[in-house]
Design an enzyme around this catalytic site. Structure first.
Site, PDB file in Angstrom:
ATOM      1  N   ASP A  47      11.185   7.029  -0.203  1.00  0.00           N
ATOM      2  CA  ASP A  47      12.080   6.098  -0.910  1.00  0.00           C
ATOM      3  C   ASP A  47      11.309   5.398  -2.020  1.00  0.00           C
ATOM      4  O   ASP A  47      10.443   4.571  -1.759  1.00  0.00           O
ATOM      5  CB  ASP A  47      12.630   5.053   0.073  1.00  0.00           C
ATOM      6  N   TYR A  52       9.908   0.338  -9.285  1.00  0.00           N
ATOM      7  CA  TYR A  52       8.613   0.265  -8.578  1.00  0.00           C
ATOM      8  C   TYR A  52       7.465   0.774  -9.458  1.00  0.00           C
ATOM      9  O   TYR A  52       6.307   0.518  -9.148  1.00  0.00           O
ATOM     10  CB  TYR A  52       8.637   1.079  -7.275  1.00  0.00           C
ATOM     11  N   LYS A  77      16.216   5.058  -7.309  1.00  0.00           N
ATOM     12  CA  LYS A  77      17.268   4.052  -7.527  1.00  0.00           C
ATOM     13  C   LYS A  77      17.344   3.649  -8.993  1.00  0.00           C
ATOM     14  O   LYS A  77      16.316   3.557  -9.675  1.00  0.00           O
ATOM     15  CB  LYS A  77      16.991   2.799  -6.673  1.00  0.00           C
ATOM     16  N   HIS A 110      20.710   0.290  -7.462  1.00  0.00           N
ATOM     17  CA  HIS A 110      19.759  -0.576  -6.739  1.00  0.00           C
ATOM     18  C   HIS A 110      20.361  -1.921  -6.326  1.00  0.00           C
ATOM     19  O   HIS A 110      20.142  -2.396  -5.220  1.00  0.00           O
ATOM     20  CB  HIS A 110      18.525  -0.782  -7.631  1.00  0.00           C
TER      21      HIS A 110
HETATM   22  N1  LIG Z   1      16.692  -1.516  -2.019  1.00  0.00           N
HETATM   23  C1  LIG Z   1      15.968  -2.614  -2.110  1.00  0.00           C
HETATM   24  O1  LIG Z   1      16.351  -3.588  -2.763  1.00  0.00           O
HETATM   25  C2  LIG Z   1      14.660  -2.677  -1.419  1.00  0.00           C
HETATM   26  C3  LIG Z   1      14.140  -1.534  -0.866  1.00  0.00           C
HETATM   27  N2  LIG Z   1      12.929  -1.572  -0.199  1.00  0.00           N
HETATM   28  C4  LIG Z   1      12.448  -0.305   0.370  1.00  0.00           C
HETATM   29  O2  LIG Z   1      12.143  -0.516   1.756  1.00  0.00           O
HETATM   30  C5  LIG Z   1      10.787  -0.153   1.986  1.00  0.00           C
HETATM   31  C6  LIG Z   1      10.192  -0.955   3.131  1.00  0.00           C
HETATM   32  O3  LIG Z   1      10.288  -2.331   2.861  1.00  0.00           O
HETATM   33  P1  LIG Z   1       9.014  -3.249   2.504  1.00  0.00           P
HETATM   34  O4  LIG Z   1       9.547  -4.425   1.764  1.00  0.00           O
HETATM   35  O5  LIG Z   1       7.997  -2.433   1.849  1.00  0.00           O
HETATM   36  O6  LIG Z   1       8.534  -3.828   3.894  1.00  0.00           O
HETATM   37  P2  LIG Z   1       8.331  -3.330   5.415  1.00  0.00           P
HETATM   38  O7  LIG Z   1       9.271  -4.120   6.244  1.00  0.00           O
HETATM   39  O8  LIG Z   1       8.319  -1.861   5.516  1.00  0.00           O
HETATM   40  O9  LIG Z   1       6.882  -3.905   5.708  1.00  0.00           O
HETATM   41  C7  LIG Z   1       5.749  -3.502   4.999  1.00  0.00           C
HETATM   42  C8  LIG Z   1       4.594  -4.413   5.389  1.00  0.00           C
HETATM   43  O10 LIG Z   1       4.319  -4.264   6.775  1.00  0.00           O
HETATM   44  C9  LIG Z   1       2.974  -3.820   6.941  1.00  0.00           C
HETATM   45  N3  LIG Z   1       3.011  -2.810   8.007  1.00  0.00           N
HETATM   46  C10 LIG Z   1       3.548  -1.584   7.946  1.00  0.00           C
HETATM   47  N4  LIG Z   1       3.395  -0.940   9.112  1.00  0.00           N
HETATM   48  C11 LIG Z   1       2.724  -1.776   9.932  1.00  0.00           C
HETATM   49  C12 LIG Z   1       2.258  -1.660  11.257  1.00  0.00           C
HETATM   50  N5  LIG Z   1       2.450  -0.561  11.981  1.00  0.00           N
HETATM   51  N6  LIG Z   1       1.614  -2.735  11.802  1.00  0.00           N
HETATM   52  C13 LIG Z   1       1.410  -3.849  11.069  1.00  0.00           C
HETATM   53  N7  LIG Z   1       1.841  -4.012   9.812  1.00  0.00           N
HETATM   54  C14 LIG Z   1       2.490  -2.974   9.233  1.00  0.00           C
HETATM   55  C15 LIG Z   1       2.537  -3.255   5.618  1.00  0.00           C
HETATM   56  O11 LIG Z   1       1.155  -3.412   5.436  1.00  0.00           O
HETATM   57  P3  LIG Z   1       0.169  -2.333   4.743  1.00  0.00           P
HETATM   58  O12 LIG Z   1       0.948  -1.617   3.668  1.00  0.00           O
HETATM   59  O13 LIG Z   1      -0.935  -3.185   4.218  1.00  0.00           O
HETATM   60  O14 LIG Z   1      -0.293  -1.400   5.839  1.00  0.00           O
HETATM   61  C16 LIG Z   1       3.318  -4.122   4.645  1.00  0.00           C
HETATM   62  O15 LIG Z   1       2.649  -5.363   4.452  1.00  0.00           O
HETATM   63  C17 LIG Z   1      10.133  -0.421   0.620  1.00  0.00           C
HETATM   64  O16 LIG Z   1       8.826   0.094   0.523  1.00  0.00           O
HETATM   65  C18 LIG Z   1      11.144   0.169  -0.300  1.00  0.00           C
HETATM   66  O17 LIG Z   1      11.055   1.572  -0.301  1.00  0.00           O
HETATM   67  C19 LIG Z   1      12.244  -2.750  -0.045  1.00  0.00           C
HETATM   68  C20 LIG Z   1      12.706  -3.911  -0.617  1.00  0.00           C
HETATM   69  C21 LIG Z   1      13.966  -3.963  -1.350  1.00  0.00           C
HETATM   70  O1  LIG Z   2      12.045  -3.772  -3.722  1.00  0.00           O
HETATM   71  C1  LIG Z   2      13.165  -3.538  -4.159  1.00  0.00           C
HETATM   72  O2  LIG Z   2      13.672  -2.435  -4.026  1.00  0.00           O
HETATM   73  C2  LIG Z   2      13.904  -4.588  -4.882  1.00  0.00           C
HETATM   74  O3  LIG Z   2      14.977  -4.387  -5.327  1.00  0.00           O
HETATM   75  C3  LIG Z   2      13.416  -5.937  -5.076  1.00  0.00           C
HETATM   76  O4  LIG Z   2      12.486  -6.398  -4.214  1.00  0.00           O
HETATM   77  C4  LIG Z   2      13.077  -6.113  -6.533  1.00  0.00           C
HETATM   78  O5  LIG Z   2      12.142  -5.127  -6.921  1.00  0.00           O
HETATM   79  C5  LIG Z   2      12.631  -7.457  -6.827  1.00  0.00           C
HETATM   80  O6  LIG Z   2      11.472  -7.671  -6.973  1.00  0.00           O
HETATM   81  C6  LIG Z   2      13.671  -8.499  -6.894  1.00  0.00           C
HETATM   82  O7  LIG Z   2      13.130  -9.746  -7.176  1.00  0.00           O
END
Ligand SMILES: NC(=O)C1=CN([C@@H]2O[C@H](COP(=O)(O)OP(=O)(O)OC[C@H]3O[C@@H](n4cnc5c(N)ncnc54)[C@H](OP(=O)(O)O)[C@@H]3O)[C@@H](O)[C@H]2O)C=CC1
Ligand SMILES: O=C(O)C(=O)[C@@H](O)[C@H](O)C(=O)CO
Length: 276
Positions: A47, A52, A77, A110
Site C-alpha cells: 500500500d 508518500y 492513491k 485518498h
Molecule cells: N489512507 C490513509 O489516509 C492512510 C493510510 N495509511 C496506510 O496504512 C499503513 C499503516 O499505517 P501507519 O500509520 O504506518 O501505522 P501502523 O499502525 O502500521 O504502525 C506503524 C508503527 O508501528 C511500529 N510497528 C510496526 N510493527 C511493530 C511491531 N511488531 N512491534 C512494535 N512496533 C511495531 C512501526 O515501527 P518501525 O517502522 O520503526 O518498525 C511504526 O512506528 C501506512 O503505512 C499506509 O500505507 C496510513 C495513514 C493514513
Molecule cells: O498517510 C496517509 O495516507 C494520509 O493520508 C495522511 O496521513 C496524510 O499523508 C497526511 O499527512 C495528512 O495530514
C-alpha cells in the site's frame, strides 16, 4: 512461521490479500529496502500513495524481487491536489510511471476533501480506469457514509474498498457497518495506531497468554473481524513478526476486551475537515 495469507474477495470478484504492507512516512530509499524485506518475507500486497513520495522505491523493490506481477497486489492513491476528472487520469499515469507498472490492482481516492467538491468527478475517472483495465479494482479512503452515499447515488460502480483509520482506540463501527451493508470491504489504516496501543496492559496480557507480541495480538483482532490490514514497519524483525499471525486465535472474550479499548483515539485528520 505460517505465511499463507488469506484473501478477501472484493465486490467485483478481484481477490486481495487480507494482510498487506504499508509504507507511509518512509523515504523512497528506505521504502525500497523495506518492501524488499516484506516481499522476501512473503507479503504480496503493498500500500503506497502519490503523497508518500515513495512509489519509485516501491517500484524498484518490485522489479528487483523477480516475483511474477500476477502474484502481487499493488495499491496507490490519488492525492487531494489531483481531484477532478482530467487531473485524476494524469495523476494515475504519473503513479503508474513511478511504480514502473502497466496496471494497478487497486486505486483509491485518498480523501474526499469535501470543500473542493470534486470527488464525484474523480470517481468517474476511476470508473474509466477500471473499464480500461488500468486498475483492477477502484475504491476510496477516509470516506464517511455521506460521501459514499453520493457515489452510490451515481448508480455506477460501488467502491470495492473504503480504507479508513481503524485500530482498538478508534473502531469506527458506524462506517464499517455502512461499508458492509453496501458490499464495500473495510481496510484498516494505522492498524497498530502507530504503536499507541501496544503497551496497553489489556493487550500485553492477551499477547502473553498466546506467546505472541502485542502487535501480533492486535493484528489478529483485526483479522478475526474480517478486515484488510496494512501494518507498516521498516524493521526487518517486525516485518516478519507482523506476518506471523495465522497460527493462533483470540477467544471471543479476548476480542471483547480489545473492543473495550475504544476511546475516540483518532491519530489522523477527520475526513469531514481535511481538505489537503
Ligand atoms: N489512507 C490513509 O489516509 C492512510 C493510510 N495509511 C496506510 O496504512 C499503513 C499503516 O499505517 P501507519 O500509520 O504506518 O501505522 P501502523 O499502525 O502500521 O504502525 C506503524 C508503527 O508501528 C511500529 N510497528 C510496526 N510493527 C511493530 C511491531 N511488531 N512491534 C512494535 N512496533 C511495531 C512501526 O515501527 P518501525 O517502522 O520503526 O518498525 C511504526 O512506528 C501506512 O503505512 C499506509 O500505507 C496510513 C495513514 C493514513
Ligand atoms: O498517510 C496517509 O495516507 C494520509 O493520508 C495522511 O496521513 C496524510 O499523508 C497526511 O499527512 C495528512 O495530514
Amino acid at each position: 512461521m505460517t505465511t499463507s495469507i488469506p484473501e478477501i474477495t472484493l465486490n467485483n470478484g478481484v481477490r486481495m490479500p487480507q494482510l498487506g504492507f504499508g509504507v507511509f512516512q518512509v523515504s523512497d530509499d528506505d521504502t525500497a529496502a523495506a518492501v524488499s524485506h516484506a516481499l522476501a518475507a512473503g507479503y504480496r500486497s503493498i500500500d503506497t500513495a502519490a503523497i508518500y513520495g515513495n512509489e519509485a522505491g516501491t517500484g524498484r523493490a518490485i522489479a528487483e524481487s523477480g516475483i511474477d506481477r500476477e502474484e502481487l497486489f499493488i495499491t496507490s492513491k490519488l492525492w487531494v491536489a489531483d481531484l477532478g476528472y482530467d487531473a485524476t487520469l494524469a495523476a494515475f499515469d504519473a503513479s503508474l510511471d513511478k511504480l514502473g507498472l502497466d496496471y494497478l490492482d487497486l486505486y483509491l481516492i485518498h480523501w474526499p476533501a469535501p470543500a473542493a467538491g470534486l470527488y464525484l468527478e474523480s470517481w468517474r475517472a476511476l470508473e474509466h480506469l477500471l473499464a480500461s483495465g488500468k486498475a483492477r479494482a477502484i475504491g476510496v479512503s477516509n470516506f464517511l457514509p455521506e460521501h459514499l452515499q453520493k457515489i452510490i447515488d451515481l448508480g455506477g460502480t460501488v467502491p470495492a474498498i473504503n480504507q479508513i483509520e481503524l485500530h482498538p482506540a478508534l473502531q469506527q463501527r458506524d462506517i464499517a457497518d455502512f461499508n458492509a451493508a453496501h458490499g464495500i470491504a473495510t481496510e484498516a489504516w494505522s492498524p497498530l495506531a502507530q504503536g499507541a496501543v501496544l503497551a496497553d496492559p489489556a493487550v500485553t496480557g492477551i499477547a502473553a497468554r498466546h506467546g505472541v507480541s502485542a502487535a501480533q495480538a492486535i493484528l489478529r483482532w483485526h483479522l478475526q473481524q474480517g478486515r484488510i490490514i496494512i501494518p507498516k514497519s521498516v524493521t526487518p524483525r517486525r516485518i516478519r513478526e507482523n506476518l506471523d499471525v495465522f497460527g493462533f486465535d483470540l477467544t471471543a472474550d479476548e476480542l471483547s476486551v480489545i473492543d473495550g479499548l475504544e476511546r475516540d483515539g483518532r491519530t489522523g485528520p477527520h475526513p469531514a475537515e481535511f481538505n489537503g
